[in-house]
Design a protein around this motif. Structure first.
Motif, PDB file in Angstrom:
ATOM      1  N   TYR A 125      59.846 -38.500   4.455  1.00  0.00           N
ATOM      2  CA  TYR A 125      59.849 -37.847   2.993  1.00  0.00           C
ATOM      3  C   TYR A 125      61.022 -37.512   2.661  1.00  0.00           C
ATOM      4  O   TYR A 125      61.240 -37.489   1.691  1.00  0.00           O
ATOM      5  N   ASN A 150      57.375 -26.988   0.893  1.00  0.00           N
ATOM      6  CA  ASN A 150      57.712 -27.931   1.182  1.00  0.00           C
ATOM      7  C   ASN A 150      56.661 -27.270   2.789  1.00  0.00           C
ATOM      8  O   ASN A 150      56.133 -27.959   3.536  1.00  0.00           O
ATOM      9  N   PHE A 217      54.303 -36.092  -2.460  1.00  0.00           N
ATOM     10  CA  PHE A 217      55.182 -36.814  -1.827  1.00  0.00           C
ATOM     11  C   PHE A 217      54.851 -38.138  -2.491  1.00  0.00           C
ATOM     12  O   PHE A 217      56.684 -38.654  -2.713  1.00  0.00           O
TER      13      PHE A 217
END
Length: 269
Positions: A125, A150, A217
């Motif tokens: 990502y 995250n 994401f």
């Protein structure tokens, strides 16, 4: 009991992985309950879906994702972007170890789990999951992260896998017994047993967190892809087309689910 066969002959490897690959499937159309629980986390991605003509969809999904994945894992990408990510995080891991006292105990499993999660977060990502940073700051892995971090993704994924292992010896046998009842009682009893389990309800909370952050994401990378040149897997997948030759860059629930599932499968691997 479970039997395992180990082989190291190149001829056997070729037989299984190339010449007669369709004969060696994961579960032959009858996935175990453990796998069905795992699907709730990673979906029907490449590594969690059967292949070959006897699969439920004739192997179509596996073949599509396999062809897509082959284009992503090339020698050039491993030599450049992927290698740089591994090298940078390895240096950070070594620095973390050197700062520990010689007599200080280190949980190697958690340490390398954090390294893996951070590394794959960047490869998949282009997003740092913050697990090594949390260890540097002395934050226990069990402590829930800030919702905007995250680390939500990494924490929820890690907890989900741990709960699957716990449910395999507790909940799964009960689900197997419930499934022995005649239909439709078997299906109803199975669902009831799952939702009466505190472990399963906690598991579902974590899987929902993983899925929500995965979709986030995807949305963020889709919005910035034209403006930035990225080499992470998600960016490369977004530049590819689906089986109907429609770009994954085109927003849709089907595209989001396909991207989410294949990336979660790679995370599991």
């Amino acid at each position: 009991s479970t039997q395992s066969t180990w082989a190291r002959s190149p001829a056997v490897a070729r037989h299984v992985l190339k010449d007669h690959f369709d004969n060696y499937v994961k579960f032959g159309g009858h996935p175990p309950l453990f796998m069905k629980l795992l699907w709730e986390l990673v979906g029907r991605g490449l590594l969690a879906h059967d292949h070959g003509p006897n699969a439920s969809d004739g192997g179509r999904l596996w073949k599509t994702q396999r062809q897509l994945a082959v284009t992503m894992f090339t020698r050039d990408k491993f030599r450049d972007y992927y290698h740089n990510v591994f090298e940078a995080n390895a240096a950070r891991l070594v620095g973390l170890l050197l700062r520990r006292g010689a007599a200080e105990r280190i949980d190697a499993v958690k340490l390398f789990s954090a390294f893996t999660m951070d590394t794959f977060g960047l490869i998949a990502y282009n997003s740092n999951m913050g697990m090594l940073e949390a260890m540097e700051r002395g934050i226990p892995a069990e402590v829930a992260p800030d919702p905007a971090s995250n680390r939500v993704y990494a924490h929820a994924f890690d907890r989900s896998l741990a709960l699957i292992g716990t449910m395999a010896t507790g909940l799964v046998p009960r689900l197997m017994l419930a499934g022995l009842l005649p239909p439709p009682l078997g299906a109803f009893a199975t669902q009831l047993a799952k939702w009466l389990s505190p472990l399963y309800r906690t598991y579902r909370q974590h899987t929902r967190a993983v899925h929500a952050r995965s979709v986030d994401f995807i949305a963020r990378r889709r919005a910035t892809l034209d403006a930035t040149e990225q080499e992470d897997l998600l960016s490369l997948f977004l530049k590819a087309n689906d089986e109907y030759n429609t770009p994954y860059l085109a927003p849709s629930k089907a595209h989001d689910m396909a991207l989410k599932n294949i990336l979660l499968s790679f995370m599991l691997a």
